[in-house]
Write an enzyme that holds these catalytic residues in place. Structure first.
Site, PDB file in Angstrom:
ATOM      1  N   HIS A  57       1.045  -1.333  -0.093  1.00  0.00           N
ATOM      2  CA  HIS A  57       0.019   0.179   0.023  1.00  0.00           C
ATOM      3  C   HIS A  57       0.729   1.162  -0.099  1.00  0.00           C
ATOM      4  O   HIS A  57       2.018   1.447   0.339  1.00  0.00           O
ATOM      5  CB  HIS A  57      -0.654   0.031   1.410  1.00  0.00           C
ATOM      6  CG  HIS A  57      -1.977  -0.546   1.287  1.00  0.00           C
ATOM      7  ND1 HIS A  57      -3.183  -0.784   2.006  1.00  0.00           N
ATOM      8  CD2 HIS A  57      -2.152  -1.956   0.586  1.00  0.00           C
ATOM      9  CE1 HIS A  57      -4.058  -1.812   1.652  1.00  0.00           C
ATOM     10  NE2 HIS A  57      -3.450  -2.566   0.930  1.00  0.00           N
ATOM     11  N   GLU A  59       1.072   3.720   1.902  1.00  0.00           N
ATOM     12  CA  GLU A  59       1.310   4.420   3.055  1.00  0.00           C
ATOM     13  C   GLU A  59       2.324   3.495   3.675  1.00  0.00           C
ATOM     14  O   GLU A  59       3.270   4.023   4.375  1.00  0.00           O
ATOM     15  CB  GLU A  59       0.188   4.101   4.039  1.00  0.00           C
ATOM     16  CG  GLU A  59      -0.993   4.788   3.874  1.00  0.00           C
ATOM     17  CD  GLU A  59      -2.088   4.318   3.210  1.00  0.00           C
ATOM     18  OE1 GLU A  59      -3.485   4.711   3.396  1.00  0.00           O
ATOM     19  OE2 GLU A  59      -1.925   3.568   2.271  1.00  0.00           O
ATOM     20  N   CYS A  87      -6.419   2.064   5.731  1.00  0.00           N
ATOM     21  CA  CYS A  87      -7.286   0.915   6.058  1.00  0.00           C
ATOM     22  C   CYS A  87      -6.491   0.520   7.262  1.00  0.00           C
ATOM     23  O   CYS A  87      -5.858   1.114   7.946  1.00  0.00           O
ATOM     24  CB  CYS A  87      -6.928  -0.257   4.878  1.00  0.00           C
ATOM     25  SG  CYS A  87      -5.242  -0.762   5.236  1.00  0.00           S
ATOM     26  N   CYS A  90      -2.734  -0.219   7.400  1.00  0.00           N
ATOM     27  CA  CYS A  90      -2.049   1.159   7.365  1.00  0.00           C
ATOM     28  C   CYS A  90      -2.135   1.857   8.654  1.00  0.00           C
ATOM     29  O   CYS A  90      -1.240   2.650   9.230  1.00  0.00           O
ATOM     30  CB  CYS A  90      -2.495   1.707   5.963  1.00  0.00           C
ATOM     31  SG  CYS A  90      -1.736   0.985   4.581  1.00  0.00           S
TER      32      CYS A  90
END
Length: 153
Positions: A57, A59, A87, A90
């Site tokens: 991801h 992040e 999410c 993260c």
């Protein structure tokens, strides 16, 4: 905390990364992390498809780069700018890296963990980042909406 104009400037950088992710067929999410001096020390974009890695991801990439840049796992004094509400994974990484401020653009009604579905930062984990939602929200949401519309067509 930075003025809205500066927040928008940083979010624009994150949007550039999100657009780049979209150009590679990835869900368009971009993230930057700035240090206390306002220098960008980490950048990330979704790369799950490219890397065949569920943890790739934006992040997570930005956190890894920032930790390497600072030579520390603690990102105290830093601010994260991300185009989509983080999410649970993260949000957990944000808590564990001690990022004190998270600024995001679009809300994520399916897995958003900064208030849309739940707010992991309200839980008793020992670190509660300050959250600023809705920075360039219309631009961030439009990028996601257009990406998924094109995939359905």
């Amino acid at each position: 905390m930075l003025c809205r104009e500066k927040q928008e400037e940083y979010m624009t950088l994150a949007l550039e990364l999100a657009r780049e992710a979209a150009s590679h067929g990835e869900v368009p999410v971009g993230c930057i992390i700035v240090d206390s001096a306002g220098e960008v020390i980490g950048r990330g974009q979704n790369r799950r498809r490219e890397l065949s890695d569920a943890t790739a991801h934006a992040e997570i990439e930005a956190i890894r780069q920032s930790c390497a840049a600072l030579g520390d796992w603690r990102l105290e004094g830093c601010t994260m700018y991300v185009t989509l509400e983080p999410c649970p994974m993260c949000a957990g990484a944000i808590i564990n890296s001690r990022i004190p401020v998270v600024v995001y653009g679009a809300r994520e009604p399916v897995s958003g963990s900064c208030g849309s579905v739940l707010n992991l930062f309200w839980e008793n984990y020992g670190h509660r980042p300050e959250i600023h939602a809705g920075v360039l929200e219309a631009d961030c949401a439009a990028l996601l909406r257009d990406f998924f519309r094109c995939r359905r067509d």
